[in-house]
Design an enzyme around this catalytic site. Structure first.
Site, mmCIF file in Angstrom:
data_model
loop_
_atom_site.group_PDB
_atom_site.id
_atom_site.type_symbol
_atom_site.label_atom_id
_atom_site.label_comp_id
_atom_site.label_asym_id
_atom_site.label_seq_id
_atom_site.Cartn_x
_atom_site.Cartn_y
_atom_site.Cartn_z
ATOM 1 N N ILE A 97 0.816 -1.225 0.000
ATOM 2 C CA ILE A 97 0.000 0.000 0.000
ATOM 3 C C ILE A 97 0.850 1.276 0.000
ATOM 4 C CG2 ILE A 97 -0.336 0.223 2.516
ATOM 5 C CD1 ILE A 97 -3.368 0.769 1.757
ATOM 6 N N VAL A 145 1.398 -2.733 8.192
ATOM 7 C CA VAL A 145 1.117 -1.579 7.337
ATOM 8 C C VAL A 145 1.596 -0.292 8.038
ATOM 9 C CG1 VAL A 145 -0.746 -0.214 6.313
ATOM 10 C CG2 VAL A 145 -0.904 -2.691 6.313
ATOM 11 N N ASP A 146 1.294 -0.182 9.305
ATOM 12 C CA ASP A 146 1.634 0.997 10.098
ATOM 13 C C ASP A 146 3.146 1.273 10.054
ATOM 14 O OD1 ASP A 146 1.128 3.067 11.831
ATOM 15 O OD2 ASP A 146 0.740 1.815 13.585
HETATM 16 N N1 AR6 Z 1 0.677 -3.149 2.218
HETATM 17 C C1 AR6 Z 1 -0.552 -3.726 2.222
HETATM 18 N N2 AR6 Z 1 -0.933 -4.646 3.117
HETATM 19 C C2 AR6 Z 1 -0.032 -5.008 4.071
HETATM 20 C C3 AR6 Z 1 1.268 -4.450 4.152
HETATM 21 C C4 AR6 Z 1 1.625 -3.486 3.158
HETATM 22 N N3 AR6 Z 1 2.806 -2.892 3.153
HETATM 23 N N4 AR6 Z 1 1.901 -5.017 5.220
HETATM 24 C C5 AR6 Z 1 1.037 -5.901 5.779
HETATM 25 N N5 AR6 Z 1 -0.121 -5.904 5.073
HETATM 26 P P1 AR6 Z 1 -1.468 -5.324 10.030
HETATM 27 P P2 AR6 Z 1 -3.804 -4.994 11.797
HETATM 28 C C6 AR6 Z 1 -1.374 -6.673 5.329
HETATM 29 O O1 AR6 Z 1 -0.800 -6.216 11.003
HETATM 30 O O2 AR6 Z 1 -4.094 -6.450 11.752
HETATM 31 C C7 AR6 Z 1 0.475 -2.713 13.726
HETATM 32 O O3 AR6 Z 1 1.527 -3.041 14.582
HETATM 33 C C8 AR6 Z 1 -1.296 -7.876 6.206
HETATM 34 O O4 AR6 Z 1 -0.960 -9.024 5.449
HETATM 35 O O5 AR6 Z 1 -0.646 -4.286 9.338
HETATM 36 O O6 AR6 Z 1 -4.933 -4.026 11.644
HETATM 37 C C9 AR6 Z 1 -0.325 -1.515 14.219
HETATM 38 O O7 AR6 Z 1 0.492 -0.563 14.881
HETATM 39 C C10 AR6 Z 1 -2.711 -7.970 6.769
HETATM 40 O O8 AR6 Z 1 -3.568 -8.688 5.889
HETATM 41 O O9 AR6 Z 1 -2.706 -4.517 10.705
HETATM 42 C C11 AR6 Z 1 -1.316 -2.136 15.168
HETATM 43 O O10 AR6 Z 1 -0.760 -2.312 16.449
HETATM 44 C C12 AR6 Z 1 -3.184 -6.526 6.779
HETATM 45 O O11 AR6 Z 1 -2.252 -5.778 5.991
HETATM 46 C C13 AR6 Z 1 -1.598 -3.468 14.527
HETATM 47 O O12 AR6 Z 1 -0.455 -3.787 13.729
HETATM 48 C C14 AR6 Z 1 -3.278 -5.892 8.162
HETATM 49 O O13 AR6 Z 1 -2.169 -6.270 8.952
HETATM 50 C C15 AR6 Z 1 -2.799 -3.421 13.615
HETATM 51 O O14 AR6 Z 1 -3.082 -4.731 13.182
#
Ligand code: AR6
Length: 187
Positions: free
Chosen positions: A17, A39-40
């Site tokens: 993203i 993502v964050d």
């Molecule tokens: N681009 C798109 N999707 C992604 C990317 C990327 N670069 N990286 C991971 N995903 P998550 P949550 C997908 O963990 O579950 C953080 O530590 C991944 O495969 O990013 O809402 C925050 O600070 C998954 O399907 O977010 C919070 O503490 C999706 O994005 C916590 O994680 C969401 O994974 C939030 O957890």
């Protein structure tokens, strides 16, 4: 894959993203707004310190106790291609289950991000699959909530012209695609 609903294009894409060129991208943040993994982490590391500085100001002024689950705020996109980052917080499914209450909070996270984008005149936005990584919500059920919310928003009429889902894994892309292919979008 693409689908046109009224004047809004819904697009599914595999990828990262932080590379998207929509006007806004959505961050799956946590209440602290101070960054994290997934993502964050990727958004803050690629977007640079300007994003966190704005998050700090938001915490100091609007949300001293943190951004509640389901709400959304907007900052600059810093060094990203996107002009804005919309930060939202999805529910935590520690038991791995999406209960009714969590389903509603997940819907709020998508809806409030869309509403904020619309109010700001943003015409294109990219979403990740919120809560399906570190927050452990089940992928298929969460994908259904995501697509239903976006489809309903587009059906009701919006000035947002393009809404993308950027899916990081093959598995998540396939799940979203199978759901969106259903006739009449009967999810
Ligand atoms: N681009 C798109 N999707 C992604 C990317 C990327 N670069 N990286 C991971 N995903 P998550 P949550 C997908 O963990 O579950 C953080 O530590 C991944 O495969 O990013 O809402 C925050 O600070 C998954 O399907 O977010 C919070 O503490 C999706 O994005 C916590 O994680 C969401 O994974 C939030 O957890």
């Amino acid at each position: 894959m693409e689908l046109l609903i009224k004047n809004t294009k819904i697009v599914l894409k595999k990828g990262d993203i932080t590379e998207e060129d929509t006007e806004a991208i959505v961050n799956a943040a946590n209440s602290s707004l101070m960054g994290g993994g997934g993502v964050d982490g990727a958004i803050h590391s690629k977007g640079g310190p300007e994003i966190k500085e704005e998050c700090k100001r938001i915490r100091e002024t609007l949300y001293p106790e943190g951004l509640p689950t389901g709400k959304a705020v907007v900052t600059t996109g810093g060094k990203l291609k996107a002009i804005y980052v919309i930060h939202t917080v999805g529910p935590i499914c520690s038991s791995g289950k999406l209960t009714e209450k969590k389903r509603k909070l997940l819907k709020d996270a998508y809806f409030n991000s869309l509403k904020l984008a619309e109010d700001k005149g943003i015409k294109s936005i990219s979403f990740p699959s919120i809560s399906t990584g570190a927050y452990r919500c089940p992928l298929e059920e969460s994908a259904k909530v995501a697509l239903e919310t976006v489809i309903q928003f587009a059906r009701e009429g919006t000035n947002i012209r393009e809404i993308r889902f950027i899916l990081f894994t093959e598995e998540s892309y396939n799940i979203y695609e199978n759901l969106l292919r259903k006739p009449n979008n009967e999810l």
